[in-house]
Design a protein around this motif. Sequence first.
Motif, PDB file in Angstrom:
ATOM      1  N   TYR A  77      22.514  -4.014  13.105  1.00 30.67           N
ATOM      2  CA  TYR A  77      21.797  -4.347  11.874  1.00 30.67           C
ATOM      3  C   TYR A  77      21.431  -3.084  11.100  1.00 30.67           C
ATOM      4  CZ  TYR A  77      21.127  -8.937  14.041  1.00 30.67           C
ATOM      5  OH  TYR A  77      21.328 -10.154  14.635  1.00 30.67           O
ATOM      6  N   GLY A  78      21.617  -3.125   9.790  1.00 30.34           N
ATOM      7  CA  GLY A  78      21.030  -2.117   8.939  1.00 30.34           C
ATOM      8  C   GLY A  78      19.564  -2.447   8.723  1.00 30.34           C
ATOM      9  N   MET A  79      18.806  -1.515   8.146  1.00 26.70           N
ATOM     10  CA  MET A  79      17.391  -1.779   7.923  1.00 26.70           C
ATOM     11  C   MET A  79      16.895  -1.036   6.702  1.00 26.70           C
ATOM     12  SD  MET A  79      14.193  -1.531  10.622  1.00 26.70           S
ATOM     13  CE  MET A  79      13.257  -0.151   9.964  1.00 26.70           C
ATOM     14  N   VAL A  80      15.945  -1.645   6.002  1.00 22.10           N
ATOM     15  CA  VAL A  80      15.218  -0.986   4.928  1.00 22.10           C
ATOM     16  C   VAL A  80      13.726  -1.082   5.245  1.00 22.10           C
ATOM     17  CG1 VAL A  80      16.991  -1.571   3.226  1.00 22.10           C
ATOM     18  CG2 VAL A  80      15.003  -3.070   3.490  1.00 22.10           C
ATOM     19  N   ALA A  81      12.972  -0.109   4.786  1.00 19.64           N
ATOM     20  CA  ALA A  81      11.513  -0.138   4.928  1.00 19.64           C
ATOM     21  C   ALA A  81      10.898   0.279   3.608  1.00 19.64           C
ATOM     22  CB  ALA A  81      11.057   0.785   6.055  1.00 19.64           C
ATOM     23  N   LEU A  82       9.708  -0.238   3.332  1.00 21.40           N
ATOM     24  CA  LEU A  82       9.129  -0.158   2.002  1.00 21.40           C
ATOM     25  C   LEU A  82       7.800   0.585   2.015  1.00 21.40           C
ATOM     26  CD1 LEU A  82       9.437  -4.009   1.363  1.00 21.40           C
ATOM     27  CD2 LEU A  82      11.254  -2.303   1.159  1.00 21.40           C
ATOM     28  N   ASP A  83       7.545   1.335   0.955  1.00 20.31           N
ATOM     29  CA  ASP A  83       6.208   1.859   0.690  1.00 20.31           C
ATOM     30  C   ASP A  83       5.577   0.984  -0.385  1.00 20.31           C
ATOM     31  OD1 ASP A  83       6.659   3.925   2.444  1.00 20.31           O
ATOM     32  OD2 ASP A  83       6.459   5.533   0.960  1.00 20.31           O
ATOM     33  N   TRP A  84       4.614   0.133   0.023  1.00 18.09           N
ATOM     34  CA  TRP A  84       3.905  -0.687  -0.956  1.00 18.09           C
ATOM     35  C   TRP A  84       3.107   0.186  -1.913  1.00 18.09           C
ATOM     36  CZ3 TRP A  84       5.972  -5.157  -0.287  1.00 18.09           C
ATOM     37  CH2 TRP A  84       6.194  -5.692   0.990  1.00 18.09           C
ATOM     38  N   ARG A  85       2.773  -0.358  -3.070  1.00 23.14           N
ATOM     39  CA  ARG A  85       1.899   0.348  -3.994  1.00 23.14           C
ATOM     40  C   ARG A  85       0.606   0.766  -3.276  1.00 23.14           C
ATOM     41  NH1 ARG A  85       0.982  -2.761  -8.861  1.00 23.14           N
ATOM     42  NH2 ARG A  85       3.110  -3.507  -8.513  1.00 23.14           N
ATOM     43  N   GLY A  86       0.156   1.957  -3.578  1.00 19.20           N
ATOM     44  CA  GLY A  86      -1.098   2.422  -3.006  1.00 19.20           C
ATOM     45  C   GLY A  86      -0.988   3.110  -1.668  1.00 19.20           C
ATOM     46  N   GLN A  87       0.221   3.273  -1.132  1.00 23.67           N
ATOM     47  CA  GLN A  87       0.355   3.913   0.175  1.00 23.67           C
ATOM     48  C   GLN A  87       1.700   4.607   0.304  1.00 23.67           C
ATOM     49  OE1 GLN A  87      -0.392   0.002   2.049  1.00 23.67           O
ATOM     50  NE2 GLN A  87       1.412   0.387   3.305  1.00 23.67           N
ATOM     51  N   GLY A  88       1.842   5.396   1.371  1.00 27.32           N
ATOM     52  CA  GLY A  88       3.049   6.186   1.526  1.00 27.32           C
ATOM     53  C   GLY A  88       3.218   7.123   0.346  1.00 27.32           C
ATOM     54  N   LEU A  89       4.430   7.188  -0.191  1.00 23.32           N
ATOM     55  CA  LEU A  89       4.693   8.019  -1.366  1.00 23.32           C
ATOM     56  C   LEU A  89       4.699   7.211  -2.661  1.00 23.32           C
ATOM     57  CD1 LEU A  89       7.463  10.491  -0.121  1.00 23.32           C
ATOM     58  CD2 LEU A  89       4.976  10.762  -0.103  1.00 23.32           C
ATOM     59  N   ALA A  90       4.347   5.931  -2.586  1.00 25.05           N
ATOM     60  CA  ALA A  90       4.266   5.109  -3.793  1.00 25.05           C
ATOM     61  C   ALA A  90       3.064   5.542  -4.638  1.00 25.05           C
ATOM     62  CB  ALA A  90       4.151   3.636  -3.420  1.00 25.05           C
ATOM     63  N   ASP A  91       3.039   5.099  -5.886  1.00 28.43           N
ATOM     64  CA  ASP A  91       1.892   5.379  -6.754  1.00 28.43           C
ATOM     65  C   ASP A  91       0.612   4.841  -6.125  1.00 28.43           C
ATOM     66  OD1 ASP A  91       3.450   6.624  -8.625  1.00 28.43           O
ATOM     67  OD2 ASP A  91       3.488   4.937 -10.031  1.00 28.43           O
ATOM     68  N   ARG A  92      -0.481   5.591  -6.308  1.00 30.51           N
ATOM     69  CA  ARG A  92      -1.758   5.240  -5.699  1.00 30.51           C
ATOM     70  C   ARG A  92      -2.829   5.034  -6.767  1.00 30.51           C
ATOM     71  NH1 ARG A  92      -2.693   7.705   0.135  1.00 30.51           N
ATOM     72  NH2 ARG A  92      -0.553   7.758   0.934  1.00 30.51           N
ATOM     73  N   PRO A  93      -3.974   4.409  -6.379  1.00 33.66           N
ATOM     74  CA  PRO A  93      -5.037   4.180  -7.362  1.00 33.66           C
ATOM     75  C   PRO A  93      -5.535   5.496  -7.948  1.00 33.66           C
ATOM     76  CG  PRO A  93      -5.452   2.936  -5.343  1.00 33.66           C
ATOM     77  CD  PRO A  93      -4.301   3.852  -5.048  1.00 33.66           C
ATOM     78  N   GLN A  94      -5.651   5.550  -9.251  1.00 30.26           N
ATOM     79  CA  GLN A  94      -6.080   6.788  -9.892  1.00 30.26           C
ATOM     80  C   GLN A  94      -7.513   7.141  -9.521  1.00 30.26           C
ATOM     81  OE1 GLN A  94      -5.360   6.637 -14.102  1.00 30.26           O
ATOM     82  NE2 GLN A  94      -3.144   6.546 -13.873  1.00 30.26           N
ATOM     83  N   HIS A  95      -8.375   6.137  -9.312  1.00 23.36           N
ATOM     84  CA  HIS A  95      -9.776   6.438  -9.039  1.00 23.36           C
ATOM     85  C   HIS A  95      -9.985   7.047  -7.657  1.00 23.36           C
ATOM     86  CE1 HIS A  95      -9.591   2.559  -6.900  1.00 23.36           C
ATOM     87  NE2 HIS A  95     -10.665   2.968  -6.249  1.00 23.36           N
TER      88      HIS A  95
END
Length: 321
Positions: A77-95
């Motif tokens: 099997y191939g696999m993908v993994a995700l960075d949800w908004r707000g975590q990992g290297l995804a965009d995070r809350p500005q505040h």
Amino acid sequence: MLSGPTPTGLTPAPFFAEVADGPDGAEAWWVEADDTTRLRLAVWPRGDKGTVLMFPGRTEYAEKYGRLARDMAEQGYGMVALDWRGQGLADRPQHNPGMGHVIDFDEYQSDVAAFMAAIADLDLPKPYYLIGHSMGGCIGLRALYNGLDVAAAAFTGPMWGIQIPGALRFIAPILFGIAEPLGLSKSYVPTLREWKALPFEGNILTSDPEQYAYMEHQTATHPELTLGGPSYTWLKLALAESAALMRLPALDLPVVAIVGTDERRVSQEAPKRRMADWPRGKLIMLDGARHEILLEAPALRQKALDAIIGLFNAHPRAAHA
């Protein structure tokens, strides 16, 4: 590596292969949600049996599932993994980039839609299979009700309910009621603050010191991947979404839910209730396992992998062409 030109609308993103311990050839891409939030998608090499969609939990990042990608690759099997908004290297809350926060839990479904569009652009092999861990199990279950096209789904320590310490559980409704008027909706919930490294002793994640060291090495090497506690708003929304999912009728889809008997982060009872009326569902209570089922001691981890891979193998491409 994936072959062919860069897919339209996707640009290469960083991926820290040296800490992932996954199969060779991983790539990562920036993906944009419909509200312009930038997300990250990690892709390991293709597999003849299909593609596993790994939905990580809160605070997590794609590299954490490198070892799982290796296991899946060995099984075809191939696999993908995700960075949800707000975590990992995804965009995070500005505040507060170190805080887990969303305005609406449906924002995560926008992330799912963006990721699935990117996966289609990458032309990854079908059928798709879902693994959802913790918060990813909550997001993944909602995505199934929204029509996510997978042949089967596995959930580990799914956030279908949250364990809240006794004192906080009793005052939570009051806190949620006054948080917004007092300007606390974007504040950390009590007892959960900025991220900090904790010792293995007394941890509630895994009973295995080597797997704990694996996670520690990742966050020490790349502290930009770390995330602290959630906001009042996040917790309020998460509790509401978990409860709403428990009220929905079961789907006709092969599902396994795996929960440790030493689970102390999410509810042990919610998966029992959810799987009790799921026609093609199976609940596995993994004796002695903690929250990180897929980063547990070798014997426990192998039991979970055997159940997941067995489920996926039982629903091959031919049955879902």
